[in-house]
Design a protein around this motif. Structure first.
Motif, mmCIF file in Angstrom:
data_model
loop_
_atom_site.group_PDB
_atom_site.id
_atom_site.type_symbol
_atom_site.label_atom_id
_atom_site.label_comp_id
_atom_site.label_asym_id
_atom_site.label_seq_id
_atom_site.Cartn_x
_atom_site.Cartn_y
_atom_site.Cartn_z
ATOM 1 N N HIS A 128 0.796 -1.233 0.000
ATOM 2 C CA HIS A 128 0.000 0.000 0.000
ATOM 3 C C HIS A 128 0.827 1.281 0.000
ATOM 4 O O HIS A 128 0.276 2.365 -0.188
ATOM 5 C CB HIS A 128 -1.009 0.010 1.157
ATOM 6 N N ASP A 129 2.144 1.194 0.187
ATOM 7 C CA ASP A 129 3.001 2.383 0.101
ATOM 8 C C ASP A 129 3.114 2.838 -1.354
ATOM 9 O O ASP A 129 3.591 2.093 -2.212
ATOM 10 C CB ASP A 129 4.408 2.076 0.615
ATOM 11 N N ILE A 130 2.703 4.070 -1.620
ATOM 12 C CA ILE A 130 2.767 4.632 -2.972
ATOM 13 C C ILE A 130 3.719 5.817 -2.972
ATOM 14 O O ILE A 130 3.539 6.780 -2.209
ATOM 15 C CB ILE A 130 1.371 5.084 -3.453
ATOM 16 N N GLN B 141 9.060 10.040 0.571
ATOM 17 C CA GLN B 141 7.747 10.101 1.204
ATOM 18 C C GLN B 141 6.749 9.258 0.413
ATOM 19 O O GLN B 141 6.743 9.283 -0.819
ATOM 20 C CB GLN B 141 7.265 11.553 1.287
ATOM 21 N N VAL B 142 5.922 8.513 1.141
ATOM 22 C CA VAL B 142 4.904 7.677 0.498
ATOM 23 C C VAL B 142 3.539 7.969 1.099
ATOM 24 O O VAL B 142 3.415 8.476 2.217
ATOM 25 C CB VAL B 142 5.224 6.167 0.659
ATOM 26 N N GLY B 143 2.509 7.641 0.353
ATOM 27 C CA GLY B 143 1.140 7.693 0.854
ATOM 28 C C GLY B 143 0.560 6.299 0.873
ATOM 29 O O GLY B 143 1.141 5.367 0.303
ATOM 30 N N HIS B 144 -0.587 6.140 1.524
ATOM 31 C CA HIS B 144 -1.271 4.860 1.586
ATOM 32 C C HIS B 144 -2.572 4.936 0.792
ATOM 33 O O HIS B 144 -3.513 5.609 1.209
ATOM 34 C CB HIS B 144 -1.578 4.473 3.033
ATOM 35 N N SER C 197 -3.622 9.586 5.071
ATOM 36 C CA SER C 197 -3.280 10.327 3.854
ATOM 37 C C SER C 197 -2.971 9.394 2.687
ATOM 38 O O SER C 197 -2.203 8.442 2.826
ATOM 39 C CB SER C 197 -2.064 11.224 4.112
ATOM 40 N N TRP C 198 -3.531 9.708 1.554
ATOM 41 C CA TRP C 198 -3.266 8.937 0.337
ATOM 42 C C TRP C 198 -1.929 9.317 -0.290
ATOM 43 O O TRP C 198 -1.376 8.546 -1.082
ATOM 44 C CB TRP C 198 -4.382 9.166 -0.687
ATOM 45 N N ASN C 199 -1.396 10.500 0.072
ATOM 46 C CA ASN C 199 -0.193 10.966 -0.622
ATOM 47 C C ASN C 199 0.969 11.351 0.285
ATOM 48 O O ASN C 199 2.054 11.670 -0.213
ATOM 49 C CB ASN C 199 -0.541 12.155 -1.529
#
Length: 237
Positions: free
Chosen positions: A160-162, A194-197, A207-209
């Motif tokens: 899930h790390d984007i 930095q990643v979002g979920h 946070s998605w981002n």
């Protein structure tokens, strides 16, 4: 005269039966004819189905954009200009680049036609009302270009790390620390991005981002903390 009345009655009966038959036929057609549906909006958002296999080394913004374009083309959506949702930090030779400034103005639709966000303000919660409303990006809407779900928290493996390199408002970090694995050119074991979920779960926020920093820039480092080197792609036009 009596015979004439019989002929008239027979004629009326035939006409009535014909009318009834036509009405029944029309009714049957109305029942069996499927209702027309509105065409599905074109694809304009997805999560990459695969990374580049080199951790956070995406070949910079140009390499990441090319990857988005390649995947979109394979999915039949190559007629649009695709951009990776990534921010880069300022260097002595280059100014910072904000992810939000690269992706157009929206709206953006997923592979199933659902609206992920109406515009930049909706995507990032720029106003109080937009923040309260929230965008529509979640595990239920964020699919790959192949229309497949991404492995989320609880799946094996969790991916899930984007990668984003961004602050919650979609802009680049402006401090001295590296939040982008050297602007997405490093696959070293040290450093971070930095990643979002995308599934809005874990990391202390939803946070998605911009949820947390990765523990290193290499592929194994990203995998160890719940990632696979994936990133968001948006159609900018």
């Amino acid at each position: 005269m009596h015979s004439s009345k019989k002929i008239q009655a027979a004629t009326w009966l035939c006409a009535a039966m014909a009318t009834l038959s036509c009405a029944q036929h029309a009714s049957a057609q109305a029942v069996t004819t499927p209702a027309t549906t509105a065409p599905k909006p074109p694809l304009s958002f997805f999560i990459t189905s695969e990374g580049l296999g080199k951790g956070a080394d995406l070949g910079g913004l140009a390499g990441a954009d090319a990857h988005c374009q390649k995947l979109a083309t394979a999915a039949g959506a190559g007629g649009k200009t695709w951009r990776a949702y990534l921010s880069t930090q300022a260097t002595k030779d280059q100014p910072a680049v904000n992810a939000r400034d690269r992706i157009g103005t929206g709206p953006w639709h997923n592979t199933r036609g659902a609206v992920v966000a109406k515009d930049l303000a909706h995507l990032h919660g720029d106003t109080l009302d937009a923040a309260r409303l929230g965008n529509n990006l979640s595990w239920a809407t964020a699919f790959t270009e192949k229309n497949e779900p991404v492995k989320r928290a609880g799946d094996k493996p969790n991916e899930h790390d984007i990668l984003t390199g961004s602050l919650p408002d979609g802009r680049a970090f402006d401090d001295a620390a590296d939040h982008t694995c050297k602007n997405f050119t490093s696959s070293a074991a040290d450093g971070s991005a930095q990643v979002g979920h995308f599934d809005r779960t874990g990391g202390g926020n939803t946070s998605w981002n911009s949820t947390h920093a990765s523990k290193g820039c290499g592929q194994e480092n990203l995998v160890s903390t719940g990632g696979a080197g994936l990133f968001y792609c948006f159609a900018s036009n």
